[in-house]
Enzyme design. Structure first.
Site, PDB file in Angstrom:
ATOM      1  CG  ASP A 196      -2.534   0.594   0.694  1.00 26.74           C
ATOM      2  OD1 ASP A 196      -2.414   1.837   0.568  1.00 26.74           O
ATOM      3  OD2 ASP A 196      -3.061  -0.171   1.049  1.00 26.74           O
ATOM      4  CG  HIS A 250      -5.511   3.646   1.131  1.00 31.00           C
ATOM      5  ND1 HIS A 250      -5.125   2.327   0.887  1.00 31.00           N
ATOM      6  CD2 HIS A 250      -6.416   4.072   0.831  1.00 31.00           C
ATOM      7  CE1 HIS A 250      -5.941   2.071   0.837  1.00 31.00           C
ATOM      8  NE2 HIS A 250      -7.214   2.734   0.686  1.00 31.00           N
ATOM      9  CB  SER A 309      -9.085   0.978   0.280  1.00 32.96           C
ATOM     10  OG  SER A 309      -8.662   1.408  -0.433  1.00 32.96           O
TER      11      SER A 309
END
Length: 747
Positions: free
Chosen positions: A255, A296, A623
């Site tokens: 990520d 994220h 996600s």
């Protein structure tokens, strides 16, 4: 990427094209940045002139207007992506204008003719701004590009030949002072090319095309101390009660991460990330871990750790598909040629990332700039790694269907014959800021494949329009902003792909949007008479005429990953943005009505959950769903290993059931099978009976008989038979049936 969905903000899957994300002013929905800050960006446009367009800020716009109808003037320019061609010609025109400054009078423009003045760096930068090339892809006058090799499908399928071609071109560019490197396994180079050298690069014999680089992006949001509700919704306590906590399993999280202000240490101190003895931080790209300021990945790892609290973790901080593929190879313990070097470093890999283009869509991954990533994932699975990938958040940003043009050759998006497909759902989009509009078009005319003699010679064009100010009758007209129309005439290395990534400059503003933005739409032209293809259109914001089916991002279409859809954690309703199956048929054709040999997605899990990194209810999208299943996969794999080891005799160590790739693959397959069995049973089959293109095999929520599902999978996938007991086929089937019946019994 954030996706609008009613009252919620979706911290979405990081997808394909480099765009600015956040809460856009006025008409734009979807937010993770401050609305005030974006409003300020939109307000940079000046008051309208007589035509309603904002005048150019001093020093930013070229004295020569951007030619939306830029046409290549030679074979080299014909290889340039539309925005690059527009910028190049605008810079040349500005340099040739009376009184324009150049690097040196009479200088020879690289790739041009003697006596042509080379545009100054300032002129080149202005041309790139005017052509809408996003700031993320620019460094002064240098542009981040993908360079496609002029390689045949046969050469692409031969790794040694492909590597030699890439090395030859990269060496030639490097000797000319241009930064370039091949994307491992793909017929594509990453490069940083000055605008005034772009034509020279395109003129090289080994170059098929030069276009803007495609990047994954990572959404961000504000922190608040909370934990995911997905653990309870998954009923993970049933597995914890079996003693399953992830011990002995390593999970790789690929990520983008944020550690610009001590975020990693803070998450560890709060118990939201594992301690240093069970955490490895890795970054292959330039810069320190977490330097890209993206929370994220922080939230993704939080979720997986919540579900598998005794697992070890490797966090791979990535910037592009090259980093992603390298992370897969490292986690799976593969060499540069994807040959396994022994046990994988991680038994589970999870990626909440994806691309809107870069492959075919049929799961093969045999062409496109993502080929190297697909190859690495395929080899990782063969080495016994359970690989998971988010399905994508593209359902409302995708259109797919057969070519069907009007009398003027433009694609009709619906039965009413509309040829303009509104971007951002027809709402005003800000200009003169950091927000980009991007779109990708591809179709099933890939070279080689099942039809080895096929060439890419069916040609379509992709066009961006702005709705202009009303005329005297109050009717707004559409104004062409620019076109991308690469050559598709059968040449080596050509692909059936068109794409743009456009940041609207200030002079795009219209009165309709308060002189701070404009309304945009795309059109597709069929340039080859009689062409009849399956067209796939993706945009980075919602499109007016969308088709949710077949909207999987890449590499979520491959059978080598478990593809995860998103459910609302509160009621298990399918999120409207969650990308749908099925995967495309061979070569990217529309799927038929026959058996689906690559059912997608595979399962569904939870979104709209709390994390420290995003805040209450703010981590959403596929996600969020994917790391839930990754954490659960670690627990199920732990159980499969236990089943394979059996009851060790007193004083003896359990057998090593992971000492060969074949044994590891059997365990991984049983883990995948187990998760899908849980989705089919215990009231988890939420869509059509059996597999469907929205929920996959169903919700991953464990029930009272889940362990029987695991045992049935262990026998069915030869984990116990192959690794420990030597059963006859009949004996194995009896045990499969017994456990499957218990697995499927009503809860």
């Amino acid at each position: 990427m954030n996706i609008p969905s009613g009252k919620r903000r979706h911290a979405a899957l990081a997808i394909g094209i480099a765009v600015g994300l956040g809460a856009l002013w006025s008409g734009l929905s979807s937010s993770s940045s401050s609305p005030a800050s974006v409003a300020a960006a939109g307000a940079q446009a000046a008051h309208p002139g007589a035509t309603g367009a904002a005048p150019a800020p001093a020093g930013r716009m070229l004295p020569v207007a951007l030619n939306a109808f830029a046409q290549p003037r030679n074979d080299a320019q014909a290889k340039l992506g539309g925005q690059l061609l527009q910028a190049l010609q605008a810079a040349e025109a500005a340099a040739a204008a009376p009184g324009a400054s150049a690097v040196a009078a009479g200088a020879v423009r690289a790739g041009g003719s003697a006596g042509a003045a080379a545009p100054s760096v300032a002129v080149q930068i202005a041309a790139l701004v005017q052509a809408g090339v996003p700031a993320k892809l620019r460094e002064d006058n240098r542009v981040s590009v993908h360079i496609d090799l002029a390689a045949t499908p046969e050469q692409i399928e031969r790794p040694g030949v492909l590597a030699r071609l890439g090395e030859e071109l990269a060496g030639s560019l490097q000797r000319a002072g241009i930064r370039a490197q091949q994307i491992a396994g793909s017929a594509v180079l990453d490069a940083s090319v000055p605008l005034d050298r772009m034509e020279w690069v395109a003129a090289q014999a080994l170059v098929a095309r030069v276009d803007l680089k495609t990047l994954p992006n990572f959404a961000q949001a504000a922190p608040a101390p909370v934990a995911t509700q997905g653990a309870a919704a998954s009923e993970v306590q049933r597995l914890h009660d079996l003693g399953l906590n992830g011990e002995g399993i390593t999970v790789a999280v690929i990520d983008g991460f944020d550690d610009t202000d001590g975020e990693v240490a803070a998450l560890q101190a709060a118990g939201e990330w594992p301690d240093a003895d069970r955490l490895t931080l890795r970054r292959d790209a330039a810069g320190a871990f977490g330097a890209d300021d993206s929370s994220h990945g922080n939230a993704v790892l939080e979720i997986a750790y919540d579900l598998a609290p005794q697992a070890s973790f490797i966090a791979y901080d990535t910037s592009d598909n090259n980093d992603w593929a390298a992370a897969v190879r490292h986690a799976a313990n593969l060499d540069a040629n994807n040959v396994a070097q022994g046990r994988p470093r991680a038994q589970v890999i999870t990626a909440s990332l994806g691309f809107e283009n870069g492959s075919i869509g049929d799961g093969s991954g045999r062409l496109g700039f993502l080929k190297g990533l697909y190859d690495a994932i395929r080899a990782a699975r063969a080495n016994g790694v359970v690989v998971l990938n988010a399905a994508g958040n593209e359902a409302l940003k995708h259109w797919g269907g057969a070519s069907n043009v009007d009398a003027n050759g433009f694609q009709r998006w619906n039965a009413a014959g509309e040829t303009y497909n509104l971007l951002n759902n027809g709402q005003c989009f800000p200009v003169a800021g950091n927000y980009s509009l991007s779109a990708s078009l591809f179709w099933n005319d890939w070279a080689g494949g099942a039809n080895a003699a096929n060439l890419t010679d069916q040609d379509y064009g992709l066009h961006l329009y702005r709705r202009g100010n009303p005329n005297a009758q109050g009717v707004a007209s559409w104004v062409l902003v620019g076109s991308v129309d690469a050559r598709q005439n059968g040449g080596a290395g050509q692909e059936p792909v068109e794409r743009f990534n456009y940041t609207p400059p200030a002079n795009q503003a219209t009165r309709e949007c308060g002189n701070r933005g404009a309304v945009y739409a795309v059109r597709v032209s069929r340039n080859t008479a009689g062409a009849n293809n399956n067209l796939q259109l993706f945009a980075n914001w919602g499109i007016g005429r969308s088709v949710p089916e077949r909207s999987l991002s890449f590499p979520a279409d491959t059978a080598d990953v478990l593809t995860i859809a998103a459910l609302n954690v509160g009621d298990s309703a399918l999120e409207n943005y969650s990308s749908r199956g099925p995967a495309l048929a061979a070569g990217g054709a529309l799927p038929g009505n026959g058996a689906d040999n690559n059912p997608k997605p595979n399962a569904a899990s939870f979104a709209n959950v709390d994390t420290v990194s995003y805040g209450p209810g703010e981590f959403n999208g596929t996600s969020s769903a994917t790391p839930h299943v990754a954490g659960l996969a670690a627990l199920v794999l732990q159980r499969q290993i236990e089943l394979a080891q059996g009851d060790a005799q007193d004083g003896q160590d359990p057998p090593d059931v992971q000492d060969t790739a074949a044994k590891r693959l059997a365990l991984a397959n049983a883990t995948r099978d187990s998760l899908q069995q849980v989705g089919r049973t215990g009231g988890n089959d939420l869509g059509a009976v059996g597999h469907d293109g929205s929920y996959g095999y169903g919700r991953v929520r464990f029930h009272a008989n889940s362990d029987a599902c695991f045992t049935a999978a262990a026998y069915r996938d030869n984990v116990i038979d192959f690794l420990q007991e030597q059963l006859t086929a009949q004996e194995r089937q009896i045990r499969v049936d017994q456990n499957q019946a218990t697995c499927e019994s009503r809860q």
